[in-house]
Design a protein around this motif. Sequence first.
Motif, PDB file in Angstrom:
ATOM      1  N   VAL A  44      37.626  -9.177 -32.941  1.00 14.48           N
ATOM      2  CA  VAL A  44      39.029  -8.938 -33.321  1.00 14.48           C
ATOM      3  C   VAL A  44      39.955  -9.257 -32.154  1.00 14.48           C
ATOM      4  O   VAL A  44      40.995  -9.904 -32.310  1.00 14.48           O
ATOM      5  CB  VAL A  44      39.209  -7.477 -33.789  1.00 14.48           C
ATOM      6  N   ASP A  45      39.574  -8.805 -30.980  1.00 16.67           N
ATOM      7  CA  ASP A  45      40.373  -9.084 -29.784  1.00 16.67           C
ATOM      8  C   ASP A  45      40.461 -10.588 -29.544  1.00 16.67           C
ATOM      9  O   ASP A  45      41.512 -11.109 -29.151  1.00 16.67           O
ATOM     10  CB  ASP A  45      39.741  -8.384 -28.577  1.00 16.67           C
ATOM     11  N   TRP A  46      39.363 -11.291 -29.789  1.00 15.37           N
ATOM     12  CA  TRP A  46      39.336 -12.748 -29.614  1.00 15.37           C
ATOM     13  C   TRP A  46      40.318 -13.416 -30.568  1.00 15.37           C
ATOM     14  O   TRP A  46      41.107 -14.292 -30.185  1.00 15.37           O
ATOM     15  CB  TRP A  46      37.916 -13.227 -29.862  1.00 15.37           C
ATOM     16  N   PHE A  47      40.314 -13.002 -31.831  1.00 15.82           N
ATOM     17  CA  PHE A  47      41.273 -13.547 -32.796  1.00 15.82           C
ATOM     18  C   PHE A  47      42.708 -13.266 -32.356  1.00 15.82           C
ATOM     19  O   PHE A  47      43.579 -14.144 -32.426  1.00 15.82           O
ATOM     20  CB  PHE A  47      41.029 -12.947 -34.178  1.00 15.82           C
ATOM     21  N   CYS A  48      42.954 -12.038 -31.911  1.00 15.53           N
ATOM     22  CA  CYS A  48      44.314 -11.652 -31.528  1.00 15.53           C
ATOM     23  C   CYS A  48      44.793 -12.427 -30.309  1.00 15.53           C
ATOM     24  O   CYS A  48      45.956 -12.838 -30.231  1.00 15.53           O
ATOM     25  CB  CYS A  48      44.369 -10.144 -31.255  1.00 15.53           C
ATOM     26  N   ARG A  49      43.899 -12.638 -29.343  1.00 20.67           N
ATOM     27  CA  ARG A  49      44.265 -13.428 -28.168  1.00 20.67           C
ATOM     28  C   ARG A  49      44.587 -14.868 -28.557  1.00 20.67           C
ATOM     29  O   ARG A  49      45.366 -15.542 -27.874  1.00 20.67           O
ATOM     30  CB  ARG A  49      43.111 -13.437 -27.158  1.00 20.67           C
ATOM     31  N   VAL A 100      46.044 -12.896 -35.657  1.00 20.83           N
ATOM     32  CA  VAL A 100      45.915 -11.460 -35.940  1.00 20.83           C
ATOM     33  C   VAL A 100      45.463 -11.229 -37.379  1.00 20.83           C
ATOM     34  O   VAL A 100      44.625 -10.360 -37.653  1.00 20.83           O
ATOM     35  CB  VAL A 100      47.250 -10.726 -35.674  1.00 20.83           C
ATOM     36  N   LYS A 101      46.002 -12.010 -38.287  1.00 21.56           N
ATOM     37  CA  LYS A 101      45.643 -11.839 -39.697  1.00 21.56           C
ATOM     38  C   LYS A 101      44.141 -12.046 -39.913  1.00 21.56           C
ATOM     39  O   LYS A 101      43.496 -11.268 -40.630  1.00 21.56           O
ATOM     40  CB  LYS A 101      46.444 -12.812 -40.566  1.00 21.56           C
ATOM     41  N   ARG A 102      43.575 -13.084 -39.284  1.00 26.15           N
ATOM     42  CA  ARG A 102      42.132 -13.333 -39.425  1.00 26.15           C
ATOM     43  C   ARG A 102      41.328 -12.169 -38.830  1.00 26.15           C
ATOM     44  O   ARG A 102      40.273 -11.801 -39.357  1.00 26.15           O
ATOM     45  CB  ARG A 102      41.743 -14.639 -38.735  1.00 26.15           C
ATOM     46  N   GLY A 103      41.829 -11.616 -37.749  1.00 24.22           N
ATOM     47  CA  GLY A 103      41.156 -10.456 -37.155  1.00 24.22           C
ATOM     48  C   GLY A 103      41.160  -9.276 -38.101  1.00 24.22           C
ATOM     49  O   GLY A 103      40.133  -8.596 -38.283  1.00 24.22           O
ATOM     50  N   ARG A 104      42.321  -9.043 -38.737  1.00 25.39           N
ATOM     51  CA  ARG A 104      42.419  -7.927 -39.686  1.00 25.39           C
ATOM     52  C   ARG A 104      41.536  -8.166 -40.910  1.00 25.39           C
ATOM     53  O   ARG A 104      40.881  -7.253 -41.412  1.00 25.39           O
ATOM     54  CB  ARG A 104      43.884  -7.738 -40.095  1.00 25.39           C
ATOM     55  N   VAL A 144      44.056  -2.932 -30.676  1.00 24.65           N
ATOM     56  CA  VAL A 144      44.045  -4.351 -30.314  1.00 24.65           C
ATOM     57  C   VAL A 144      44.931  -5.139 -31.274  1.00 24.65           C
ATOM     58  O   VAL A 144      45.754  -5.972 -30.855  1.00 24.65           O
ATOM     59  CB  VAL A 144      42.598  -4.900 -30.332  1.00 24.65           C
ATOM     60  N   MET A 145      44.796  -4.868 -32.568  1.00 26.63           N
ATOM     61  CA  MET A 145      45.611  -5.581 -33.561  1.00 26.63           C
ATOM     62  C   MET A 145      47.085  -5.182 -33.473  1.00 26.63           C
ATOM     63  O   MET A 145      47.978  -6.039 -33.552  1.00 26.63           O
ATOM     64  CB  MET A 145      45.064  -5.313 -34.966  1.00 26.63           C
ATOM     65  N   ALA A 192      52.779  -6.206 -32.097  1.00 24.95           N
ATOM     66  CA  ALA A 192      53.977  -5.730 -31.405  1.00 24.95           C
ATOM     67  C   ALA A 192      54.496  -6.769 -30.420  1.00 24.95           C
ATOM     68  O   ALA A 192      55.707  -7.002 -30.313  1.00 24.95           O
ATOM     69  CB  ALA A 192      53.668  -4.416 -30.690  1.00 24.95           C
ATOM     70  N   LYS A 193      53.579  -7.402 -29.685  1.00 21.58           N
ATOM     71  CA  LYS A 193      54.009  -8.376 -28.689  1.00 21.58           C
ATOM     72  C   LYS A 193      54.606  -9.619 -29.344  1.00 21.58           C
ATOM     73  O   LYS A 193      55.436 -10.304 -28.736  1.00 21.58           O
ATOM     74  CB  LYS A 193      52.828  -8.771 -27.803  1.00 21.58           C
TER      75      LYS A 193
END
Length: 467
Positions: free
Chosen positions: A224-229, A233-237, A257-258, A263-264
């Motif tokens: 999930v962190d990898w997707f968000c980086r 984010v949607k794929r991580g969720r 993490v998501m 937020a950022k």
Amino acid sequence: MSLQNFLKNLKTIKRGHPPTVCSKPNQAISEIISKTLNTSAPKPVNTTTFLGNLNPATLLHIITDPDLKSSKCLRFFDFLLQNQSLMSFKPDLEAHLTLTLRLLRERRFSDAEKKIQSVAVIEYSTYPFSVIAPTVGNCCNDPKVVAKFFNSMLKVYSDCRMFDLVSEVFDYMKIKGIGMDERTCTVHLLTLRSADLLQWGLDFFYRMVESDVEVSVYSLTVMVDWFCRSGEVKRGRELVEEMIGRGIKPNSVTFNVMLNACAKRWDFVELDTVLLLMEKEGVEFNDKTYKILIEGFTSFGEFDQAKKLVWEMHDKGLKVDTYLCNLIISGYSRLGFMDSAQSVFDELTERRIFPNYDTYWALISGFCKAGEMGRAMAYVNKMHAEGIELDSVMFNTLIDGLCKEGMVDEAFELQVLMENKGLIADLSVCEKIMSGLCKMNRAEEAKRLLNVMVKRGASSVIARFTA
């Protein structure tokens, strides 16, 4: 030839230089090895002869001897590899693996990984995985030690970025029913992330899920962190939602993490979706969750929402850092909403969240900007009463605000107080004080201030104020 017979034969060699006779064969071997490892001394005859007559079977006896420490066996083995000319043979794969398996059995993982790397990586052309794998079973019948070996091998290939071989080891372990360590697999995921191979990582993660690996929330959070980086984010969720269906439950770290990524990026639509999922899974906010949301809302200018979260956080008994309140007060002050800023200040003091310099600076600078110098000076007095000193920045801001409001006397007094404290006022605010003094026909005071400025190298102002 047995170890005992070898030692018996060794005694008959070179009768003029008989070796030291020991009561225990293992003690004799230990002494010979010790002499062999002493590189600073010349090799005695019995040691040189021992090495010359060493054979694969005897070497295996030595490296498996429980009376010899594994550390000494390892040093002796490495010595042999570096001094092939003293021997009649080269240690084979079985010897390498036997020693490696012993190191793993004794939990000397770092030494074992170095041995694996020396064979599986450095000598890959001689010992490919297809050759190593079946040989391991011939050297050890302990399933736990065998599992440690293959997990270590997977890690070594991963560290060396030989990713195709990682897959080969993984598949072999799956077919043979060898226990896979989730931690080792997760380390491989992190290595793939450092190599920026997201699709490889996702494929490997799914292979973990579909195998006998007990995938934990930690591995899920890594993905999930990898997707968000990567901004996905949607794929991580969506991955989290899929894994929930497979029985892998996310925790507060996964959600944080998501939320942080949303937020950022000010992606509040996706943020709301993540919050709904978090509520559905019954995962409570922790202090990190609140901090992420408050920072996100204040950076976007949603100060009312951020304030609501701060007081909710406090009501739940979580520690509220003054820093979070300062973000809101500073935001209101920048927008000129000074009543709202003051309201937050008053409430934080009622809740015994103690203001600091930054809190007062946000309020005082806001009041100065709004031209409300009376309210600004009131907070200066509160600040002073709490033992928080004014610095040059705040002095200059106050003096500038007083000058703009025509309060030249107060500005001049502050400038004198500032000088007495060893602080130096900006030339720009000094000029404003001088201008005000001149308009009030207080030439002598203006001259004194002008002299101070000239001593500080501001000769350019003389012409403007000579008249």
